[in-house]
Design a protein around this motif. Structure first.
Motif, short mmCIF file in Angstrom:
data_model
loop_
_atom_site.label_atom_id
_atom_site.label_comp_id
_atom_site.label_asym_id
_atom_site.label_seq_id
_atom_site.Cartn_x
_atom_site.Cartn_y
_atom_site.Cartn_z
N ILE A 1 32.66 45.72 27.63
CA ILE A 1 32.52 44.54 27.71
C ILE A 1 33.38 43.90 29.01
CG2 ILE A 1 31.91 44.38 25.39
CD1 ILE A 1 34.73 42.75 24.96
N PRO A 2 32.91 42.78 29.56
CA PRO A 2 33.64 42.13 30.88
C PRO A 2 34.81 41.47 30.31
CG PRO A 2 31.76 40.76 30.19
CD PRO A 2 31.62 41.70 29.17
N ILE A 3 35.51 40.82 31.05
CA ILE A 3 36.35 39.76 30.93
C ILE A 3 36.08 38.67 30.53
CG2 ILE A 3 38.27 38.32 32.20
CD1 ILE A 3 38.71 40.55 34.31
N LEU A 4 36.69 38.12 29.33
CA LEU A 4 36.19 36.84 28.59
C LEU A 4 37.29 36.03 28.62
CD1 LEU A 4 34.55 38.41 25.26
CD2 LEU A 4 33.48 37.87 27.38
N VAL A 5 36.79 34.72 29.17
CA VAL A 5 37.80 33.56 29.27
C VAL A 5 37.61 32.33 28.57
CG1 VAL A 5 39.03 32.01 30.94
CG2 VAL A 5 38.27 34.38 31.67
N ASN A 6 38.67 31.84 27.52
CA ASN A 6 38.13 30.76 26.79
C ASN A 6 37.23 30.61 25.96
OD1 ASN A 6 40.92 30.08 28.07
ND2 ASN A 6 40.12 28.15 28.71
N GLU A 7 36.96 31.77 25.18
CA GLU A 7 36.05 31.65 24.15
C GLU A 7 36.65 31.34 22.92
OE1 GLU A 7 33.02 32.88 24.41
OE2 GLU A 7 32.76 33.65 26.38
N SER A 8 35.62 31.20 21.59
CA SER A 8 36.40 30.49 20.45
C SER A 8 35.79 31.53 19.44
CB SER A 8 35.72 29.27 20.25
OG SER A 8 36.30 28.55 21.18
N ASP B 1 36.00 27.96 35.25
CA ASP B 1 36.64 26.86 35.94
C ASP B 1 36.70 25.55 35.19
OD1 ASP B 1 37.63 24.96 37.75
OD2 ASP B 1 36.62 25.69 39.44
N GLY B 2 37.78 25.23 34.26
CA GLY B 2 37.69 24.35 33.46
C GLY B 2 39.28 24.15 32.93
N ARG B 3 39.52 23.81 31.72
CA ARG B 3 40.90 23.68 31.20
C ARG B 3 41.21 24.69 30.07
NH1 ARG B 3 41.05 17.12 30.07
NH2 ARG B 3 43.30 17.76 29.79
N ASP B 4 42.31 24.68 29.90
CA ASP B 4 42.85 25.60 28.65
C ASP B 4 43.23 24.37 27.50
OD1 ASP B 4 43.01 28.23 29.25
OD2 ASP B 4 44.27 27.61 30.91
N ARG B 5 42.83 24.92 26.50
CA ARG B 5 43.06 24.15 25.19
C ARG B 5 43.36 24.99 23.95
NH1 ARG B 5 37.72 25.24 25.84
NH2 ARG B 5 36.65 25.92 23.76
N PRO B 6 44.04 24.41 22.99
CA PRO B 6 44.66 25.32 21.76
C PRO B 6 43.26 26.08 20.94
CG PRO B 6 45.78 23.15 21.72
CD PRO B 6 44.69 22.98 22.85
N GLY B 7 43.75 27.11 20.85
CA GLY B 7 42.63 28.01 20.04
C GLY B 7 41.51 28.76 20.71
N VAL B 8 41.80 28.73 22.04
CA VAL B 8 40.75 29.57 22.80
C VAL B 8 41.30 30.85 23.05
CG1 VAL B 8 39.70 27.64 23.72
CG2 VAL B 8 41.62 28.74 25.01
N LEU B 9 40.40 31.84 23.10
CA LEU B 9 40.69 33.34 23.29
C LEU B 9 40.29 33.70 24.68
CD1 LEU B 9 39.22 34.17 19.68
CD2 LEU B 9 41.82 34.60 20.28
N THR B 10 41.09 34.76 25.05
CA THR B 10 40.80 35.58 26.37
C THR B 10 40.96 36.99 26.13
OG1 THR B 10 41.28 33.47 28.00
CG2 THR B 10 41.60 35.80 28.81
N MET C 1 35.23 40.49 18.87
CA MET C 1 35.28 40.38 20.38
C MET C 1 34.29 40.74 21.13
SD MET C 1 36.98 38.64 22.61
CE MET C 1 38.77 38.31 21.95
N ALA C 2 34.00 42.25 20.53
CA ALA C 2 32.39 42.62 21.27
C ALA C 2 31.46 41.70 20.91
CB ALA C 2 32.42 44.08 20.58
N GLY C 3 31.33 41.23 19.77
CA GLY C 3 30.36 40.26 19.35
C GLY C 3 30.02 39.00 20.20
N LEU C 4 31.42 38.62 20.81
CA LEU C 4 31.56 37.24 21.50
C LEU C 4 30.85 37.55 22.82
CD1 LEU C 4 35.08 35.85 21.18
CD2 LEU C 4 33.01 34.90 19.99
N SER C 5 30.99 38.84 23.35
CA SER C 5 30.35 39.20 24.62
C SER C 5 28.70 39.22 24.69
CB SER C 5 30.80 40.58 25.20
OG SER C 5 30.30 41.62 24.29
N GLY C 6 28.11 38.89 23.36
CA GLY C 6 26.77 39.02 23.34
C GLY C 6 26.39 40.61 22.83
N ASN C 7 27.36 41.58 22.88
CA ASN C 7 26.75 43.03 22.76
C ASN C 7 26.99 43.28 21.23
OD1 ASN C 7 26.68 45.47 23.03
ND2 ASN C 7 28.48 46.01 24.01
N ARG C 8 26.29 42.99 20.29
CA ARG C 8 26.30 42.97 18.94
C ARG C 8 25.72 44.24 18.79
NH1 ARG C 8 28.19 38.35 16.70
NH2 ARG C 8 27.72 36.42 18.02
#
Length: 239
Positions: A70-77, A22-31, A114-121
């Motif tokens: 890994i789960p759904i990821l929203v607005n990661e960088s 729950d927030g805002r979208d901005r350029p450069g973020v990944l889902t 992307m797997a690393g972004l989930s903390g699943n390294r």
């Protein structure tokens, strides 16, 4: 999905009755949305431009099997994934069909990060170099199939290695990833044909496995700093 430009005043993403973001979208973020997952999105004041990379769940490349866990990821960088997706989109916007070996390498790297972004390294395999004979076999294969759409998985099979292990060891041995080596070898051969023959530039592009003359010209200029036509004029006997 990569948000290229624009924003929202509010974005709310839910799955299985739970709020993920729950927030805002901005350029450069990944889902990232894994295969088979359902999500519901609510957007306010939407002005978005985005790029989407769809990956076949059955594709057998390193790192992709981990995406199923890994789960759904929203607005990661992640700057690397963003750069990869932008470069692929740019190639296609110019009408180029990227080589399979390049796309496979890109998708594998994006999947691992992307797997690393989930903390699943995950631990990586031990580093090493290809043996001289193994490298010669790989080079012979590339030489023989230079006009074809060479895939990373095919070249790795010649070495008898998993794709990720081969790509890492090839770069450790040559200093370049496989897709860069293939492009540089095509351009090296193009230099010889431009200097020593009168073969049309379009025919050279086809002979060396480029998807079009435009793709050949763009790649040649990026690696050599000038276009094939200027290169030929520079080395012609009348110049």
């Amino acid at each position: 999905m990569l948000t290229d430009a624009g924003s929202t005043s509010r974005t709310s993403i839910r799955t299985e009755g739970k709020t993920l973001y729950d927030g805002r979208d901005r350029p450069g973020v990944l889902t990232f949305v894994p295969a088979g997952a359902e999500r519901v999105g609510f957007y306010r004041d939407v002005d978005l431009s985005y790029s989407a990379l769809w990956i076949d769940p059955a594709l057998a490349l390193p790192g992709l099997e981990r995406l199923r866990d890994i789960p759904i990821l929203v607005n990661e960088s992640d700057a690397v994934i963003g750069t990869l997706l932008r470069s692929l989109c740019t190639e296609m916007l110019f009408g180029h069909r990227p080589d399979t070996v390049y796309v496979e390498h890109l998708v594998s790297l994006a999947g691992l990060r992307m797997a690393g972004l989930s903390g699943n390294r995950f631990p990586t395999s031990n580093r090493g170099r290809l043996g001289r004979r193994m490298l010669e076999r790989v080079r012979d294969y590339i030489d023989t199939h230079i006009a074809s759409d060479i895939s990373l998985s095919d070249v790795a099979a010649i070495a008898g290695m998993p794709v990720d292990t081969f790509a890492r060891r090839f770069k450790e041995t040559t200093g370049r990833p496989p897709y860069a080596y293939v492009l540089e070898e095509r351009v090296r051969r193009a230099e010889l044909l431009l200097r020593d023959t009168n073969i049309a530039i379009g025919a050279i592009a086809f002979r060396l496995g480029f998807s079009s003359q435009s793709h050949f010209t763009t790649t040649f200029r990026r690696l050599k700093g000038i276009t094939p036509r200027v290169y030929r004029l520079h080395f012609s006997p009348e110049s």
